[in-house]
Every structure is written in C-alpha cells, then in structure tokens.
Design a protein around this motif. Structure first.
Motif, mmCIF file in Angstrom:
data_model
loop_
_atom_site.group_PDB
_atom_site.id
_atom_site.type_symbol
_atom_site.label_atom_id
_atom_site.label_comp_id
_atom_site.label_asym_id
_atom_site.label_seq_id
_atom_site.Cartn_x
_atom_site.Cartn_y
_atom_site.Cartn_z
ATOM 1 N N SER A 853 12.224 0.350 5.032
ATOM 2 C CA SER A 853 11.028 0.820 4.326
ATOM 3 C C SER A 853 11.154 2.285 3.950
ATOM 4 C CB SER A 853 9.796 0.580 5.191
ATOM 5 O OG SER A 853 8.643 1.055 4.570
ATOM 6 N N ARG A 857 10.881 2.544 0.000
ATOM 7 C CA ARG A 857 9.477 2.755 -0.332
ATOM 8 C C ARG A 857 9.369 3.588 -1.598
ATOM 9 N NH1 ARG A 857 7.278 5.582 3.946
ATOM 10 N NH2 ARG A 857 7.112 3.641 5.122
ATOM 11 N N ALA A 864 6.338 -3.741 -2.531
ATOM 12 C CA ALA A 864 5.107 -3.930 -1.747
ATOM 13 C C ALA A 864 4.890 -5.419 -1.405
ATOM 14 C CB ALA A 864 3.919 -3.379 -2.522
ATOM 15 N N LEU A 867 6.993 -6.650 1.680
ATOM 16 C CA LEU A 867 6.809 -6.072 3.010
ATOM 17 C C LEU A 867 6.411 -7.119 4.049
ATOM 18 C CD1 LEU A 867 5.030 -2.673 2.261
ATOM 19 C CD2 LEU A 867 7.348 -3.018 3.094
#
Length: 965
Positions: A853, A857, A864, A867
């Motif tokens: 992440s 990210r 997203a 995740l």
C-alpha cells in the motif's frame, strides 16, 4: 284400534309359544314346573342341567334342593345378601339366602316362630348351609352395638362345636358326628338377641375307635398341632398323634385338606369371645389330654389271669389332670365293685373287661364334656331380657345313611330321618289341603307312602325294636346280640317291613347275614348288623369308675358326674330310649313352628367339582324323599299366586290393566287371562289366588311378560332419559346464567382494577418525565429506572456487528455518558474479537498489504478497489513454465529484456503511462514469440505480494511479473 289390539294379542301369543325352548339349556328353577314331574329321569336331567351351569339351587315349591359344588362360586358375597334382602320369595333365582330371608320376613310380619330343616348325607354341605344362613342373619339383620357380642358368640359357637363334634370320615373331611338344633332369638325389632343349642346323639364310639382312613374328633389333633409347648408339657403330651392309640387306628392323622394349626387359633379365639375363663380352659384341656392318656393304658394278665397295669405312667398323668387318686383309679380300671344288699364285693376284671372299662370311661368323659360344652355356650347366648321373642330354628341333622355295614348308629340316624320325613309329608299335605279349602277349590286326595308304619315298627311301646332292645339289655341271664335278633324274629317277624335271613325267601337269604336284619324304609331297604347293638345301647360305666369321676377335683367333671347319681339305684335309660325321647321333644318343637326345608345332595364320592354321579344322586333323591314331596306338591295345580302379585307382575300384557287397574284384583286377573287366552282347564280362580295347573301355561305367560317388558322398558327409558335431559338442560342453563353473571362481575372488577393501576402508573411516569432532569428522587426514580431499563433492552438489538459499523442507538439525554462508555466498550470488544480471529498467515499477508500500500497508494489506477481483496498466491514456479520458455528465459539476453520490460512497466505506472512511447519501445525490443501486449499487461494487476517479496529479496532491483495466460 281394534285391529292393532288384535295384532298385538296374536304377537304376544306367538312369542309365548316360541320362547319356551329358552329354558332347555339350564332347566327350570322349580321342579314343580316340570311337565313330567313323576319321572325320576326328568328330575335328574333338570338337576344335571343346572349343576353343569353352576346353578346349585333348585326349588320344589318352598323346599330348596342344594347340590354341593365342591368349589367356590362367588355367590355368598355381601352384595348377594343385600340382593335377596326383603325380596319376594320367587322374584329371584333359588338361593339359601332366599330361604333365610323368607323365614325372617314371615317371622317379623306374622310374629310367629319358624325353623329351617337342613338334611342330607355326610359331605352334602349341611354344615356349610347352616353357616351361610347364620352369616346372612348376622349381616342383614339390624344390629346395635350392645348386641354385637351376642351375634359374635352365636357365630363363633360353630367352630367350637365343630372342633368337638366333627371328624374326618371316608365321605367328608368335616363330618358332623352329632345332630344340632339351634334357636336364634329375635326381639320385636327383628334384632338377634340370643340363642339356644340342643345336641343329639354324639358318636361317642369314635373316641375309642376309628375305621381305616378316618380320624377322631378334630379337637385332639388341633391341640397337638397348635398348642403351645408349655401347654403340652403341662398336659404331658407330645406333638406326634401316632403316639396315641385313640388317634392312630385310622392311619390318617395328617390330612392335606385340614389345617389343624389354623383351626386351633380359630377355636382359641372363639373360646375368648364365648366367655370361657382360664380355669374353664385348663380343666377342658385336662379332660382332652386325659382321654388320650387313657387310650395308651396297656393291660397284662397276671398269674390268676386277671388284668393288671404294669406301667402306671399314664395313670399318674390322668390322676393329675382329673384330680383323682391314682391308686383308686388304677383299682377301678382293673376291678369291678358289686353291691349285694348291704355288702360290697370287689371282683378283678379280665383283660377284655378292663379294656371295655377303659373305653367306657373315655366315652363317658368325652360325651358328658361335650354336653357341658353345649350348656356353657348356651349360658353365654342366653338373653336376660324376658320380653316376648320370636325364634328361627336351624336343624342340622344327619341324613339317611346306608353303608356296606350298618350298625346301631345308622339305625338311630335312619329312624330320625323316618320321623322327619313323616313330619315333612304331613306338614306339606296339611298345608296343601288347608290352602285348597281356604281358596274354595275342590281337594283331590293324594296317594303317597305313609311311613308311620315304619316309625311304629321302631318306636312302638313294648312292641317296637327299641323296646325289645331295652328288654334284652336288662333281662337276667346272658344277653347277646344273637339273642336280641331272635327276640326280634319272635316279636316283629310278621311285620311287612322287617326281614331276617331266617324269615327271608330263598333269594333274599343270600344278601342277609346270620347276625343281620333288614328294614324297608321309605327310602329303600337297609340291612343292619346286630353286632354291638346291646353294648352301644347299654353304654354302661362301671359304678367303681363312676365313683372315681364323681370325686374328681376337675370342675367340669364335677358338674358332669354328680354325687347324686351314686345314690340313685335305678338303672339309667338306654341310649336308644334317650334318643327316642329327645327326638320326640324335637318334633314337638318343630310342630309348633312354621317349616322351611333344605335338602343337600352330594354329587360324587371323590369330592370333585363339576362331576355328576347319576347313580349316587338317584340314590339320594330316593332316600331324601324328593320325588314323593314333588308329587304331593304338584297334585292338582303346579303354581299359585295371590291376585295382587299376579296382576302386579303381568298387568303389562293387557291394555285394560296397564298401567293401572283401579278395580278389584280378582276382576283384573280375570280380564288379563282372558286377553292372553288361557283355556278353562289351565287355571282355577280361588278366593284370593289364581291356580295354574300346567307349568307350560306359566312359562308362556312369563315369556310374554319378558317380551313385553323389553318394549315397556324401552319406552320408559326414553321418557325417563328425556325427562333427565330436560332437567339437566334447565340446570345447565341456570348454572350458565349464574356463571356468566359471576364471570362478568369478575371481569368488570378486574378491568376496574387494571384501569386504576394504569392511571397510577401513567401518573407516576408523567411526574417522572417532568422531573427527569432533576437529581434522583422519589418523584423521578421509577421513570429513570424504566428509561434505563428500556434503553438497555432496546440497545441489545442495535449493537454494531463489526468494527466498520458505526451505527449506535441514540440515547436519551440522561444516559449519554453511559451510552458513550458502552459504545467504547463495544468497539474495544469488537476490535479485540477481530484481532484474536486473525491467523498468523493472514497477519503476514496484511503486513505485505501494508508494504504494498505504501508503494502503490495514489500511483495505480483502480488501486482503491483492490484494497479489500486479499493477496492471491499465484506466483509461477519453474515447474509450471514450459521447458522451451524456461530455456529462453535462462539466457541472459532474455533476462535483461524482461528486466527492461519490467522497469519500463514500473516507470510507466509511475508516470501514468504517458504518451504511449514506452509501450512502442517495449514492443520493439521483445521478440514476437515472447511479446506481451501492453494492453494485456495494463489489464492485469501486479501481484503486490510478489512485488514485495521481490523487493525484499533483491533490494528493489528486479520485478517479476506474472500474468494469467
């Protein structure tokens, strides 16, 4: 209407004719109703039918015939007694209770005396019948607590008399060896208040001798079997009956059907109730024991040939128990005292005479003790109230006896039965004739056998057999049984009902012995052996022995043997004369009373249930005189009944007499029988009774009544049920109304109470709501408690299910702090629960996820959305790659190109894949065979876990790309 009545009449008549066969199975319950009443075979057949159905009772008019079933039938219960109590004699099936109840009701209503004569041979059930009658009176008669003792003494006198007067014989295990007449006394209310017993001719010879298979009187065996050890030691007795001569001659001391031990307990209990004192019992037991010791005395001849007693052991016991001098007793048993004017001479006795003296003493002691026992019972039964009383007598007398060898006892018993038969026939004939004359019906003379001629042969003064026997006993010179027989031939040899061997014809002589004579009784011929007639009739007790007994210290013997007897020089009356006199006094008693009769029959000799011995029963029917009685009873008309009773029973058969007849009963009966269709020869109308000649006519009427009764019962039941239902409906309706009223009142009170309670609660809560923000006080205490409780109860349905759920039930203002604390606690609990549920493998994956992440990210499109997806273990191992591809990959060139491609891809992902230049360059540098299109690569997700592992392994220098091919 007339046609309907005619149809009904024909239907009744048809039913009367068709229903007569219903009685073929069980016979008729009254022999008078037999069509062939003169046939002995028809009599036997009817008796057999009823016996096979366990119907042991049958009537001959008012006489009851009873057949011993030798089994329990369950017909003697208290409910059966209540069933027969107060019921008309012919309304219920024949029963001994019907005889007892009829006698009792007639006694109470007419205030006259009655007697019930029970006869039959040994084993036919006479004693049991008398017991059942006593039990019936004890249960059904009114009773007061003060008279309970008299009733108990009356009932318990039976076991005592049975113990001393009954014995086991070849025909019966509990045979009465004496005749008994018992008067039961009643006061004006019908309550039994006392009684009196008379005994007749106890068989004293049984004390000293018993035939094979027979026993002595029960009391001897009961004492040895049930007596306490201390008592037996006091009496000098052993328990084994075989040790005593008087008990072992029959070789039948033990009998499986007799429980002497239990019987001893019953007799002992009866002694206490009948008011025997300890002194009475001690003296009584002493006499019983002394009789047993007497039997064990042995005589031996001395040098002179006279009797002597070498062993005086038994003499000492007898002297102790009877309270006499042993040496005086010893002398009395071996010597005889002869008085001549003023002198006394004592002569020694021979062995035979000494044995006779011993046995005579035993018989005299036991016989007089039995008489004392009866008198003692009478003294306990006597009623001190001298007001007027009525009585019902029970005569349990021996029946006619015919054995292979008949002696003096059978002669006396059969003479007694002749007298009773004479009484029965005379009373029956007299009653029949009186009834016919009273009703105005012509009397037809009846031919019957008048046994008065036989009674005169036996009892006539100076000419009868008993008088001749007495003369032979007292005449001077040697008198023997043979000389007695010769005197009979001389005096009564020409009598038509007497026969000896000398007087009989050639055929009859073969069946009569030289010492025998034959009498032709009403029941048939009986041959008697004269051997022992003189001895038994004399029944002499030597004066020397009588003196010893008169001086006895035993209180019972003192009463039995009075000193006054020694002063009386007259010869005592013989046994035959005593019996004739007592029988005459008995007949005087019976003639003064109204009679009822029970004839008992023994169905077989082996005492087996359901066995019907035709030959044996035919013999008993003959000597009981049943056919003769039936002929007398059936002469003329078979059935008679009062008009009132006849009309009351059969009035439903005629519409004119149903349901009520308001005229004279005689007119009602006349109209009834005309409607039914009686023929003139079938009936006669007397002054107060209707007489029906043929049994078939009565059966037809009874069957028609049964048919009509069912119809009437159905109608009555319908009406009665309707009435009951209407009454029940009214009761239920009234009950329902009352219940509804009470229920509505209860509901209203309950509702008012509930509303009052609700008002109080609402008032409290309004007051609490107003003061909710104030500190806790009585005004808001209940409201705050309710709010708290309600919030807590509702909160359990709105608790967050996971750590990401942020929903929470909104609390009231006064619970905000508590709500926040609960929410924190709940979240901590969910987090703790979530953390504890994570495995080590998943934790490692999540750590990799964190690392990835940080790298991706904000750098990767659609990151997203990925995740929440866990890493997939999709790395390609060497074993999964094609060998050819693996060979190419292994070359350094291919490795560099792949590395460049990965770097280019990585740089493309960082720059957002700007301009598409990198794509073209990469495509040019990769051979066509191993070319990976950028569009395909762009649609694939780089495995973060592989990337992270690559970074960790090579320090971020190489990225291994795996794609899904």
């Amino acid at each position: 209407m007339f046609q309907k009545e005619e149809v009904r009449r024909k239907h009744i008549r048809l039913h009367m004719e068709s229903a007569l066969t219903a009685r073929d199975k069980v016979g008729v319950q009254d022999f008078v109703l037999l069509d062939a009443y003169t046939s002995e075979s028809a009599f036997l057949d009817n008796l057999r039918k009823r016996f096979s159905e366990n119907l042991i009772y049958t009537y001959i008019g008012t006489l009851l015939v009873s057949v011993n079933p030798y089994q329990e039938l369950g017909i003697y219960t208290v409910s059966q007694m209540e069933l027969y109590q107060g019921v008309n004699f012919f309304e219920l099936p024949p029963h001994v209770y019907a005889i007892a109840d009829n006698a009792y009701r007639m006694m109470c209503s007419e205030l006259n005396n009655h007697f019930i004569l029970i006869s039959g041979e040994s084993g036919a059930g006479k004693t049991e019948a008398s017991k059942k009658i006593l039990q019936y009176f004890a249960v059904t008669c009114p009773m007061t607590e003060s008279l309970q003792i008299a009733r108990d003494r009356l009932l318990l006198s039976n076991p005592v008399l049975e113990a001393f007067g009954n014995a086991k014989t070849l025909r019966n295990d509990n045979s009465s060896r004496f005749g008994k007449y018992m008067d039961i006394q009643f006061d004006f209310k019908g309550i039994p208040v006392g009684g009196h017993i008379i005994s007749y001719l106890i068989e004293k010879s049984r004390v000293v001798y018993q035939n094979q298979g027979e026993r002595n009187f029960h009391i001897f065996y009961q004492l040895l079997e049930g007596g306490e050890e201390e008592l037996l030691a006091y009496l000098g007795l052993e328990r084994d009956p075989q040790l005593y001569k008087y008990l072992s001659q029959g070789h039948c001391a033990k009998e499986s059907s007799i429980n002497d031990k239990n019987d001893w307990k019953t007799v002992s209990n009866a002694f206490s109730v009948i008011d025997f004192t300890e002194d009475d019992l001690e003296n009584l037991y002493g006499i019983i024991a002394s009789v047993l010791h007497l039997g064990n005395i042995c005589f031996e001849a001395n040098q002179q040939g006279c009797a002597s007693i070498p062993d005086t052991h038994e003499i000492k016991w007898i002297a102790k128990l009877l309270g006499v001098n042993p040496w005086v007793l010893l002398e009395a048993l071996t010597h005889r005292k002869i008085e001549a004017k003023t002198e006394e001479v004592i002569c020694p006795l021979t062995l035979e005479l000494s044995a006779y003296a011993r046995d005579a003493m035993a018989k005299a002691v036991y016989g007089r003790t039995f008489t004392w026992l009866v008198n003692k019972i009478n003294s306990s039964l006597v009623n001190k109230d001298f007001t007027g009383k009525t009585v019902i007598g029970l005569l349990d007398i021996y029946g006619f006896e015919v054995f292979d060898k008949n002696g003096f006892e059978q002669f006396c018993i059969n003479y007694c039965n002749e007298k009773l038969q004479q009484l029965l026939i005379e009373r029956t004939l007299k009653a029949e004739q009186a009834e016919y004359e009273m009703e105005g019906i012509e009397w037809e003379p009846i031919q019957y056998f008048n046994n008065k001629i036989i009674c005169d042969l036996v009892e006539e003064r100076h000419k009868g057999i008993i008088s001749i026997l007495d003369e032979e006993c007292i005449r001077p010179g040697p008198a023997t049984d043979l000389s007695f027989l010769e005197r009979l031939e001389e005096k009564v040899g020409k009598h038509a009902h007497f026969q000896t061997r000398k007087l009989a014809g050639p055929k009859g002589r073969k069946r009569i012995g030289w010492m025998e004579f034959r009498l032709f009784h009403y029941a048939g011929e009986v041959t008697y052996c004269t051997k022992g007639f003189l001895e038994k009739n004399n029944d002499l007790l030597y004066r020397h022995l009588k003196e010893v007994l008169c001086r006895s210290k035993n209180r019972i013997l003192k009463e039995c043997f009075r000193v006054a007897e020694l002063e009386n020089r007259r010869r005592p009356p013989t046994v035959g004369t005593q019996f004739k006199n007592s029988l005459s006094s008995l007949l005087e008693i019976l003639i003064s009373k109204e009679p009822s009769y029970i004839r008992c029959i023994k169905p077989n000799e082996s005492k087996e249930p359901s066995k019907f011995d035709v030959f044996l029963i035919r013999h008993q029917i003959k000597y009981l005189g049943l056919m003769e009685h039936l002929r007398v009873r059936r002469a003329g008309f078979a059935y008679r009944r009062k008009y009132e009773h006849f009309l009351q029973r059969y009035k439903s058969l005629c519409p004119d007499t149903w349901p009520h007849w308001h005229g004279p009963p005689a007119e009602g009966v006349e109209r009834l029988i005309k409607y039914i269709g009686y023929e003139p020869e079938e009936y006669k109308l007397g002054r107060s009774k209707i007489f029906i000649r043929f049994p078939r006519t009565l059966f037809a009427t009874e069957d028609a009544f049964e048919f009509s009764k069912h119809q009437l019962v159905a109608r009555i039941q319908a009406m009665y049920k309707g009435c009951l239902e209407r009454r029940a409906y009214v009761r239920k309706r009234q009950a329902a109304i009352k219940l509804e009223a009470h229920w509505r009142g209860a509901l209203a009170r309950k509702e008012a109470k509930r509303r009052k309670w609700a008002v109080q609660i609402i008032r409290k809560f309004i007051k609490g709501f107003i003061n909710r923000n104030k500190p806790l006080c009585p005004d808001n205490e209940e409201f705050i408690v309710f709010v708290r409780k309600n919030y807590i109860l509702n909160l359990r349905y709105h608790v967050p299910e996971n750590v990401l759920d942020e929903s929470w039930l909104r609390p009231p203002g006064l619970l905000e702090n508590a709500s926040n604390l609960l929410r924190k606690m709940c979240m901590r609990n969910l987090v703790r629960k979530y953390c504890r549920g994570i495995t080590a493998e998943r934790k490692a994956l999540m750590q990799q996820k964190v690392v990835t992440s940080e790298i991706f990210r904000g750098k990767k499109e659609g990151y997203a959305e990925s995740l929440n997806q866990p890493f997939a273990n999709s790395r390609i191992d060497e074993g999964d790659i094609n060998p050819k591809v693996l060979q190419l990959i292994s070359s350094e060139k291919i490795q560099e190109r792949l590395q460049d491609t990965a770097e280019a891809t990585h740089s493309h992902s960082e720059s957002g894949l700007r301009g598409g230049t990198c794509q073209n360059q990469t495509e040019d540098r990769v051979p066509c065979a191993q070319r990976c299109l950028y569009q395909q690569l762009q649609r694939r997700n780089v495995s973060h876990s592989h990337f992270a592992r690559g970074q960790q392994a090579k320090g971020g220098c190489r990225l291994t790309v795996q794609t899904h091919i």
